[in-house]
Design an enzyme around this catalytic site. Structure first.
Site, PDB file in Angstrom:
ATOM      1  N   GLY A 506       1.033  -1.423   0.254  1.00 14.46           N
ATOM      2  CA  GLY A 506       0.209  -0.135   0.107  1.00 14.46           C
ATOM      3  C   GLY A 506       0.467   1.557  -0.008  1.00 14.46           C
ATOM      4  O   GLY A 506      -0.138   2.663  -0.581  1.00 14.46           O
ATOM      5  N   LYS A 509       6.786   0.484  -4.041  1.00 16.81           N
ATOM      6  CA  LYS A 509       7.501  -0.706  -3.692  1.00 16.81           C
ATOM      7  C   LYS A 509       8.040  -0.558  -3.002  1.00 16.81           C
ATOM      8  O   LYS A 509       9.085  -0.337  -2.264  1.00 16.81           O
ATOM      9  CB  LYS A 509       7.577  -0.502  -5.322  1.00 16.81           C
ATOM     10  CG  LYS A 509       6.715  -0.328  -6.195  1.00 16.81           C
ATOM     11  CD  LYS A 509       7.527   0.335  -7.871  1.00 16.81           C
ATOM     12  CE  LYS A 509       6.391  -0.630  -8.574  1.00 16.81           C
ATOM     13  NZ  LYS A 509       6.517   0.594 -10.099  1.00 16.81           N
ATOM     14  N   ASP A 621      -1.761  -4.520  13.245  1.00 15.79           N
ATOM     15  CA  ASP A 621      -1.308  -5.282  12.022  1.00 15.79           C
ATOM     16  C   ASP A 621      -1.376  -6.820  12.440  1.00 15.79           C
ATOM     17  O   ASP A 621      -0.090  -7.404  11.265  1.00 15.79           O
ATOM     18  CB  ASP A 621      -1.530  -4.339  11.300  1.00 15.79           C
ATOM     19  CG  ASP A 621      -1.886  -5.299   9.748  1.00 15.79           C
ATOM     20  OD1 ASP A 621      -2.705  -6.214   9.951  1.00 15.79           O
ATOM     21  OD2 ASP A 621      -1.459  -4.321   8.837  1.00 15.79           O
TER      22      ASP A 621
END
Ligand SMILES: *[C@@H]1O[C@H](CO)[C@@H](O)[C@H](O)[C@H]1NC(C)=O
Ligand SMILES: *[C@@H]1O[C@H](CO)[C@@H](O)[C@H](O)[C@H]1NC(C)=O
Ligand SMILES: *[C@@H]1O[C@H](CO)[C@@H](O)[C@H](O)[C@H]1NC(C)=O
Ligand SMILES: *[C@@H]1O[C@H](CO)[C@@H](O)[C@H](O)[C@H]1NC(C)=O
Ligand SMILES: *[C@@H]1O[C@H](CO)[C@@H](O)[C@H](O)[C@H]1NC(C)=O
Ligand SMILES: *[C@@H]1O[C@H](CO)[C@@H](O)[C@H](O)[C@H]1NC(C)=O
Ligand SMILES: *[C@@H]1O[C@H](CO)[C@@H](O)[C@H](O)[C@H]1NC(C)=O
Ligand SMILES: *[C@@H]1O[C@H](CO)[C@@H](O)[C@H](O)[C@H]1NC(C)=O
Length: 842
Positions: A506, A509, A621
């Site tokens: 997200g 790269k 997360d």
């Protein structure tokens, strides 16, 4: 969110799929005609083929040539009666049936060529078509045969045209049009090559090429609720001596209504018999059992594989692979993991589309899996259905509509059009495949071996840590030693060479790179052009990474914020993500001890986050894709972009956004709209089950009750039968005590309410205990209440190496996870972090 929607859709389509076939099917449209016959013909108790006389109402433009023979013969299907008469068409003639319910219909055509007056039916040559599909082109039946098609009628009438070729005639002995249950053929299947979803089956016409009852007897319409015929498989077996049949019809247990196949999917006789490898003499046998089916080249085929494990004595014994020609259809199929409740002898089926080839023979093989304990493989039933080509034809000879008998030039155009469309589609697919392959290759390249410790400005991180814990500014510019010039990174990544990209997330790269000054291999995460949202996330990550130093947490080599760039530099993690070692890759399976050690390592990292500083830091997360492994399989928790400090700060800001990754998200979040450390504990509990079962947290391709790992595993854990669903690679290698402790721990982590969940420290202790149990270091009875003993046993827990890492070595990892579950809703987060920053700045 996306995952959620897909999942919901999928479940509803499943419901649709099964409800229609719950009970014996009563077809809304049925036309049965015994052509040429002067009287009705009754087959079985319930199936009356009306006389030709009664059927003329359906027929137009036909001359009336009714043929009959008194030759006595018996066809294996028990439908001999139908073959004694035929209707002969010397010119194009059409049956028209009005259809009350749109959907799929079977058309079964019965042919038996005999000589009647001047008509030698073996010389007949004709085409049969419906409005939309050519069923048979230039067809010349040579012996008794039933052709079964299924066509889709959207509304109104179905016409079936018999069109003789030049100077020839057509005939048919009997004709059957009957509704197919809507749910029998779903819209979706899996394309075997290139592997992927295949959709749109409900709009294709099909011809049944083979319907086989492996290892069992012929099943005729009498024993099939949908009047189908299932042939025995012996004549299709390539090497019959390699195969052995097993029949245990009585042991078949259809799943509960709505949970899987019913009698309409395939009869009990089919599921109750199978062909297995003839491997009993040699438990190490390694060969395939292969069936061969004649097929038309250039057509796609739908293959439906029917399974029912009537050979195993316990779950997880049978693991095998299925092939079609040289393609893998399914590697390492483990049936007990597929069926409801893991029960043996439960029917299960799978639909695959086999792409067209130039071969006249389709080979279907089964063979043992390298991961199985018993070298065995089974198949209970198989249906192979030809799918119409792009011009709606099921006949290789005639490919264009309307069917014009002997229209050579026209059909050639059809063939050419069909072929070129096929070729361009193929080229596109090959292109996509090639790109994916390259990408994968590059990702693999990305894992480098070297790990060069890099010494950074020592105690500075501590200064930053204390700054942060006072809740002051998020600016990171204070520590210049982390800054890396843009030019150095350009050099390190070959000027951000696209072919050096090893991951996309997200944030942006991730490139591989080598720092020029000392040759350190690094992962360079380059953010998309600076936006406020990205910037906030960027700062959070630098802040977190630079202040938290721990053996089991990812650390940072440096960053670059020149020229609006947002670049974070980590070191390569040799072994990639925990997730990649659990499933979805060819990596070797990890041992139970290895897995426990990884869980313990990541638990340490998280425990440190929660307790290592004045304010607890919530990771938010936690998932297997965010746990990275170095070359020694040392686990480190990664991806701090979303982290923030504990609840005290949260209350006003965290109220509306969804956080984390689907499948790992704390259910309490939905009630309280708040994430706490216990949310991490919940997510970690899901990871624990993931590690144990080695499957995706959300897998929409599984039966409904298994889609969500947390729910599924909890169900089995509550039943006390968790061992039924563990990764088959672990079977027999886990000490029961160790599994029990581990499972209890995971179960507690998944408690509905945060207050009922253990702390990360408790989890850590329990996992270490499970490891000790595995290694049999613990002699006495495990203490059932050990979850509460953490305080007394803290020396191990407190064994942190935080903040001293700067002096010795900085461990850097990268997160190369880029699958769907990693779209971590970062935008929302960045906003949150931003608003929080503002309030703190005030
Ligand atoms: C079989 O016959 C019974 C009674 O004649 C009828 O109710 C039932 O619908 C028939 N079933 C089929 C599949 O035709
Ligand atoms: C069979 O049919 C032929 C004419 O089609 C007739 O001549 C012959 O007698 C019949 N044989 C029997 C046994 O009915
Ligand atoms: C069908 O005809 C072929 C030759 O055309 C023959 O070899 C085969 O045995 C026949 N099958 C049956 C079941 O009669
Ligand atoms: C088919 O059903 C009949 C009774 O309806 C039964 O006697 C027979 O054994 C069955 N055959 C098979 C192959 O199941
Ligand atoms: C079974 O068949 C597949 C596909 O043709 C092939 O890849 C595999 O090597 C075969 N296995 C054995 C044991 O021959
Ligand atoms: C089969 O024919 C239909 C039209 O009847 C067409 O829409 C569909 O694309 C065809 N299937 C294939 C695989 O080309
Ligand atoms: C079929 O017959 C018609 C008339 O006899 C003729 O014009 C046509 O060329 C023939 N077609 C073929 C393919 O033989
Ligand atoms: C049927 O007729 C077509 C066209 O007239 C011809 O090309 C084909 O060879 C014939 N088939 C047979 C089996 O005679």
């Amino acid at each position: 969110m996306i995952v959620f929607v897909v999942n919901r859709l999928w479940i509803s389509s499943l419901l649709l799929l099964y409800c229609g076939v719950c009970y014996a099917f009563d077809p809304p449209d049925v036309y049965l005609i015994d052509c040429g016959s002067s009287s009705d013909t009754q087959l079985g108790s319930n199936r009356t083929f009306i006389s030709d006389t009664s059927s003329t109402q359906y027929l137009s433009a036909s001359d009336k040539i009714l043929a009959s023979t008194n030759a006595s013969f018996i066809t294996s299907g028990g439908d001999s009666e139908l073959y004694k008469t035929a209707r002969i068409f010397t010119r194009s003639s059409t049956y028209t049936f009005s259809i009350t319910q749109s959907g799929r219909l079977w058309i079964r055509l019965y042919f038996y060529p005999f000589v009647y007056q001047r008509f030698d039916m073996k010389s007949a040559n004709f085409t049969v078509s419906t409005q939309k599909n050519v069923l048979l082109g230039n067809f010349s039946p040579t012996n008794a045969t039933v052709k079964e098609f299924s066509v889709v009628v959207s509304s109104g009438d179905l016409t079936i045209q018999f069109a003789p070729a030049n100077n020839s005639f057509a005939f048919v002995n009997a004709l059957e049009v009957v509704s197919v249950p809507d749910t029998l053929i779903a819209n979706d299947a899996i394309l075997v090559s290139p592997k992927g979803a295949y959709q749109g089956l409900t709009s294709h016409a099909m011809e049944t090429v083979a319907r086989v009852n492996m290892g069992g007897p012929l099943v005729t319409y009498v024993n099939d609720t949908l009047w189908r015929t299932w042939l025995p498989d012996s004549s299709f077996l390539k090497e019959p001596n390699l195969a052995k049949s097993v029949v245990k019809v009585a042991s078949v247990r259809y799943p509960q209504e709505g949970e899987g196949p019913t009698e309409d999917t395939a009869p009990q006789t089919v599921y109750g018999s199978c062909t297995r490898m003839n491997s009993e003499g040699d438990p190490n046998s390694n060969f395939n059992v292969t069936w061969e089916f004649p097929v038309d080249p250039s057509f796609q085929y739908l293959a439906r594989f029917h399974f029912c494990d009537i050979v195993s004595t316990g779950p997880n014994q049978l693991v095998f692979s299925i092939y079609a020609d040289s393609w893998d259809v399914f590697k390492d199929l483990e049936l007990s993991s597929k069926v409801f409740g893991g029960n043996l002898a439960t029917p299960y089926f799978m639909d695959y589309v086999i792409p067209s080839t130039e071969n006249n023979i389709l080979r279907i093989s089964i063979g043992p899996s390298s991961t199985s304990l018993d070298n065995n493989a089974i198949l209970n039933g198989l249906e192979i259905m030809k799918i119409n080509n792009s011009v709606g034809s099921l006949s290789g000879a005639i490919s264009s509509l309307p069917p014009i008998p002997s229209s050579g030039s026209k059909s050639n155009v059809g063939v050419i059009v069909g072929v070129s469309i096929g070729v361009s589609a193929l080229l596109v697919l090959v292109g996509i495949l090639f790109c994916l392959y390259r990408r994968r290759k590059q990702e693999q390249l990305g894992h480098s071996k070297t790990w060069v410790p890099l010494s950074l400005g020592g105690g500075n991180s501590r200064t930053m840590g204390s700054k942060y814990s006072k809740g002051t500014t998020v600016s990171v510019d204070t520590n210049l030693s982390y800054r890396i010039p843009f030019a150095a990174l350009q050099e390190a990544t070959n000027n951000f060479d696209e072919s050096w990209v090893i991951g996309v997330g997200g944030f942006g790269k991730v490139y591989k790179g080598v720092l020029n000054n000392d040759g350190t291999k690094v992962a360079v995460k380059r953010g998309n052009p600076r936006s406020h949202q990205g910037l906030a996330e960027f700062r959070t990550e630098i802040e977190m990474l630079s202040q938290f130093r721990h053996r089991h947490l990812v650390s940072l080599i440096g960053y670059c914020d020149e020229k609006n760039e947002m670049i974070l530099v980590y070191e390569y993690m040799e072994s990639g993500t925990l997730k990649s070692h659990l499933y979805g890759s060819d990596l070797p399976s990890m041992s139970w001890k290895q897995r426990l050690e990884i869980c313990i390592g990541s638990a340490r990292g998280l425990h440190y986050l929660h307790t290592g500083y004045a304010k607890a830091v919530i990771h938010r997360d936690v998932k297997s894709a965010n746990i990275l492994l170095n070359e020694k399989f040392l686990a480190k928790v990664a991806d701090f972009g979303l982290s923030k400090t504990g609840p005290e700060l949260d209350q006003t800001h965290v109220s509306t956004a969804v956080k984390g990754s689907f499948g790992y998200l704390d259910p309490e979040y939905f009630r309280r709209q708040q994430l706490t450390e216990k949310s991490d504990v919940y997510s970690f509990g899901v990871v624990l089950f993931e590690v144990l079962c080695a499957r995706a947290v959300i897998d929409p391709t599984l039966p409904r009750d298994k889609v969500n790992l947390a729910e599924w595993a909890m169900k089995w854990q509550k039943k006390g039968q968790l061992e039924q669903i563990i990764d088959p690679n672990l079977a027999g290698n886990i000490r029961p005590d160790s599994l029990r402790k581990y499972a209890e721990t995971a179960e507690k982590c998944l408690a509905d309410y945060g207050v009922d969940r253990p702390s990360m420290g408790d989890v850590l202790w329990n996992l270490e205990y499970a490891l000790q149990l595995q290694e049999a270091a613990v002699q006495s009875d495990p203490d059932e209440n050990s979850t509460n003993l953490i305080g007394e046993l803290s020396p191990q827990v407190g064994d942190f190496t935080h903040a001293d890492a700067g002096a010795s070595a900085v461990h850097i990892e990268m997160s190369n996870s880029d699958d769907l579950s990693d779209v971590s809703l970062s935008k929302v987060f960045s906003q949150l972090v931003k608003s929080e920053m503002k309030s703190e700045d005030r």
